[in-house]
Scaffold this active site. Structure first.
Site, PDB file in Angstrom:
ATOM      1  N   GLY A   1       0.483  -1.083   0.069  1.00 41.75           N
ATOM      2  CA  GLY A   1       0.082  -0.462   0.192  1.00 41.75           C
ATOM      3  C   GLY A   1       1.211   1.161  -0.351  1.00 41.75           C
ATOM      4  O   GLY A   1       2.386   1.095  -0.150  1.00 41.75           O
TER       5      GLY A   1
ATOM      6  N   CYS B   1       3.138   5.552  -2.937  1.00 37.59           N
ATOM      7  CA  CYS B   1       4.153   5.623  -3.615  1.00 37.59           C
ATOM      8  C   CYS B   1       3.236   4.169  -5.122  1.00 37.59           C
ATOM      9  O   CYS B   1       3.166   3.899  -6.409  1.00 37.59           O
ATOM     10  CB  CYS B   1       4.843   5.145  -3.004  1.00 37.59           C
ATOM     11  SG  CYS B   1       5.953   6.388  -2.610  1.00 37.59           S
TER      12      CYS B   1
HETATM   13  C1  UGA Z   1       8.257   2.637  -2.241  1.00 32.95           C
HETATM   14  C2  UGA Z   1      10.467   2.152  -1.947  1.00 32.95           C
HETATM   15  O1  UGA Z   1      10.525   1.370  -0.915  1.00 32.95           O
HETATM   16  C3  UGA Z   1      11.234   3.508  -2.328  1.00 32.95           C
HETATM   17  O2  UGA Z   1      12.479   3.307  -2.717  1.00 32.95           O
HETATM   18  C4  UGA Z   1       9.997   4.615  -2.824  1.00 32.95           C
HETATM   19  O3  UGA Z   1      11.381   5.429  -2.850  1.00 32.95           O
HETATM   20  C5  UGA Z   1       9.094   5.058  -2.485  1.00 32.95           C
HETATM   21  O4  UGA Z   1       8.430   3.749  -2.105  1.00 32.95           O
HETATM   22  C6  UGA Z   1       8.424   6.296  -3.082  1.00 32.95           C
HETATM   23  O5  UGA Z   1       8.135   6.003  -4.340  1.00 32.95           O
HETATM   24  O6  UGA Z   1       8.402   7.443  -3.113  1.00 32.95           O
HETATM   25  P1  UGA Z   1       7.577   3.042   0.813  1.00 32.95           P
HETATM   26  O7  UGA Z   1       6.357   3.730  -0.214  1.00 32.95           O
HETATM   27  O8  UGA Z   1       7.924   4.098   1.572  1.00 32.95           O
HETATM   28  O9  UGA Z   1       9.017   3.157  -1.004  1.00 32.95           O
HETATM   29  O10 UGA Z   1       7.550   2.095   1.202  1.00 32.95           O
HETATM   30  P2  UGA Z   1       8.298   0.301   1.081  1.00 32.95           P
HETATM   31  O11 UGA Z   1       8.816   0.716   2.600  1.00 32.95           O
HETATM   32  O12 UGA Z   1       8.860   0.243  -0.289  1.00 32.95           O
HETATM   33  O13 UGA Z   1       6.845  -0.473   1.691  1.00 32.95           O
HETATM   34  C7  UGA Z   1       5.752  -0.484   0.486  1.00 32.95           C
HETATM   35  C8  UGA Z   1       4.672  -1.852   0.698  1.00 32.95           C
HETATM   36  O14 UGA Z   1       4.927  -2.677   0.363  1.00 32.95           O
HETATM   37  C9  UGA Z   1       4.349  -1.614   2.469  1.00 32.95           C
HETATM   38  O15 UGA Z   1       2.728  -1.274   2.339  1.00 32.95           O
HETATM   39  C10 UGA Z   1       5.330  -2.833   2.717  1.00 32.95           C
HETATM   40  O16 UGA Z   1       3.416  -3.089   4.215  1.00 32.95           O
HETATM   41  C11 UGA Z   1       4.716  -3.880   1.476  1.00 32.95           C
HETATM   42  N1  UGA Z   1       5.363  -4.446   2.241  1.00 32.95           N
HETATM   43  C12 UGA Z   1       7.188  -4.377   1.575  1.00 32.95           C
HETATM   44  C13 UGA Z   1       5.374  -6.385   1.647  1.00 32.95           C
HETATM   45  O17 UGA Z   1       4.440  -6.362   1.860  1.00 32.95           O
HETATM   46  N2  UGA Z   1       6.519  -6.644   1.670  1.00 32.95           N
HETATM   47  C14 UGA Z   1       7.594  -6.077   1.718  1.00 32.95           C
HETATM   48  O18 UGA Z   1       8.236  -7.240   1.547  1.00 32.95           O
HETATM   49  C15 UGA Z   1       7.944  -5.168   1.311  1.00 32.95           C
END
Ligand code: UGA
Length: 452
Positions: free
Chosen positions: A257, A260
């Site tokens: 979610g 981004c």
């Molecule tokens: C993401 C990217 O990781 C960043 O590199 C990028 O700069 C950013 O988008 C952006 O475009 O601004 P972010 O949205 O802060 O960062 O969060 P993430 O840590 O990437 O997680 C995104 C979603 O994926 C979360 O809902 C998280 O729960 C989920 N997720 C993440 C999973 O379900 N499994 C995983 O193994 C990792």
């Protein structure tokens, strides 16, 4: 270097503080006067570990200031970073109206050579369009160069990510402008990728789409694990040691979610269709992500005897992920909504995101708990929806006794199944088929075949 950063959202505010920490003179600009007032008082409009201290330190030493005076900020700066929002419009494409209006204003305020840097995530071709807008509105004889420098920080870890970047991508048409941006980031010890504007824009979308693909891939594996009696956590561990695959972003759960991934994956898909190409893989990534939350609800209903109507369910976690109060496109919020829609009474708790969640969910059918243990009182099941580290340390032995039935649905595979079972809980993770249960044992596979 004299820098101005336009937009004080996650990317802009963190960027401004980090550039100041690098030693540059930075002005943060926003047209939202209330936000600027708040920041000037030392209060951050977002929850981000370490940000308040970094801003305070650099304001104090005179390296960082905030203003609504756009014209003065542009005139005083050599480099202008555009960090405004690019939300999705109704068709799923990026809404670039803020970028276009900022481009026009920059052009009107420019009084000498500037490097205009787009940091916002923007579709391929946007930098060139901004260049055209500035050219059409700038006073004669004033030169500028465009640079595309996408941001890769994660919410909740943005300060750490900024000082420990994996790479800096700098897309531009002139070496002069690229070199100026390299100077700004000179303190970072990481590769600098120099390229053209269109490649830099694409790198950002491709990177986010690839990470989203990893998540949907492991979520599909999780579905098979539930049916085949395997444990996705072990499967991911075993896969991740292969350096070509890597350990990161292989956590199965409720899906991705946030502000981004959902937006960027959809926008890249739109870019592909605009180019008369159907990016089939991305369609699958989006479908799988949507299905993950409904699969979770089906599991809860199945285990609770076919329905959650009239039942009280406790939910831990509302933010779209840990370490943030951001609930934009939060799957956790969606799951709460779905449970309420099915007639459940839902008790919720999040360490940071309670206020932002109230705005999303309202008060009807939801009980907002002040303390985490309140969530356990009188519930027929507990759902873990966000991967907050502190949830691991809760006293499940003691608080579990407050529950009507000791059932846990762990949507983030945060807890250890065996320890929970020892405490007398029935534990259901995502894709943890080898831990005492599988979809087959709940009759789901039979149901599925039956419906074919
Ligand atoms: C993401 C990217 O990781 C960043 O590199 C990028 O700069 C950013 O988008 C952006 O475009 O601004 P972010 O949205 O802060 O960062 O969060 P993430 O840590 O990437 O997680 C995104 C979603 O994926 C979360 O809902 C998280 O729960 C989920 N997720 C993440 C999973 O379900 N499994 C995983 O193994 C990792």
């Amino acid at each position: 270097m004299k820098i101005c950063v336009i937009g004080t959202g996650y990317v802009g505010l963190v960027g401004a503080a980090v550039f100041a920490e690098f030693g540059h003179n930075v002005i943060g600009v926003d047209n939202n006067a209330k936000k600027i007032e708040l920041i000037k008082k030392g209060k951050m409009p977002i929850y981000e570990p370490g940000l308040e201290e970094l801003v305070a330190k650099n304001v104090k030493n005179g390296k960082l200031e905030f203003t609504t005076d756009f014209d003065r900020a542009v005139k005083k700066s050599e480099v202008i970073f555009v960090c405004v929002g690019t939300p999705s419009n109704q068709s799923g494409a990026a809404d670039l109206s803020y970028v276009w209006s900022v481009a026009k204003s920059i052009a009107k305020s420019m009084n000498s050579y500037k490097v205009v840097v787009i940091k916002s995530t923007v579709p391929v071709g946007t930098n060139e369009e901004v260049e055209r807008i500035i050219l059409a509105n700038v006073a004669k004889g004033i030169k500028f160069d465009m640079v595309s420098c996408p941001e890769f920080l994660r919410e909740g870890y943005s300060i750490y990510d900024s000082f420990n970047a994996d790479r800096v991508v700098i897309g531009g048409k002139t070496q002069k402008a690229i070199d100026i941006i390299k100077k700004i980031y000179a303190k970072l010890d990481c590769p600098f990728i120099e390229c053209d504007l269109r490649s830099a824009e694409m790198i950002k979308y491709a990177a986010n789409a690839f990470l989203a693909t990893k998540i949907s891939f492991i979520n599909e594996i999780a579905q098979i694990c539930e049916r085949a009696g395997s444990d996705v956590v072990k499967v991911a561990e075993g896969m991740g040691y292969d350096k070509r695959i890597g350990k990161a972003f292989l956590k199965a759960g409720l899906g991705y979610g946030g502000s981004c991934f959902p937006k960027d994956v959809e926008a890249l898909y739109r870019t592909s269709t605009d180019q008369a190409y159907d990016f089939r893989l991305l369609r699958g990534v989006m479908d799988v992500n949507e299905a993950q939350r409904t699969n979770f609800i089906s599991k809860v209903k199945r285990v609770l005897g076919g329905s959650v109507g009239g039942k009280t369910i406790g939910c831990l976690g509302l933010a779209f992920k840990e370490n943030t109060d951001d609930v934009r496109k939060s799957v956790s919020i969606d799951v709460v909504r779905l449970l309420r829609g099915e007639g459940a009474k839902v008790k919720v708790f999040d360490p940071i995101a309670m206020e932002s969640s109230k705005k999303e969910l309202g008060e009807v059918g939801i009980q907002y708990c002040r303390e985490p243990q309140e969530v356990f009182e009188g519930v027929e099941a507990l759902c873990i929806l966000t991967e907050w580290e502190e949830f691991k340390a809760y006293d499940y032995a003691k608080w579990g006794k407050l529950m009507t039935k000791k059932i846990v649905f762990d949507g983030r595979n945060l807890l250890d199944p065996k320890s929970m079972e020892k405490l007398g809980f029935k534990y259901y993770g995502v894709g943890r088929g080898s831990n005492g249960w599988s979809l087959a044992s709940t009759g789901a596979i039979f149901d599925q075949k039956h419906h074919q």
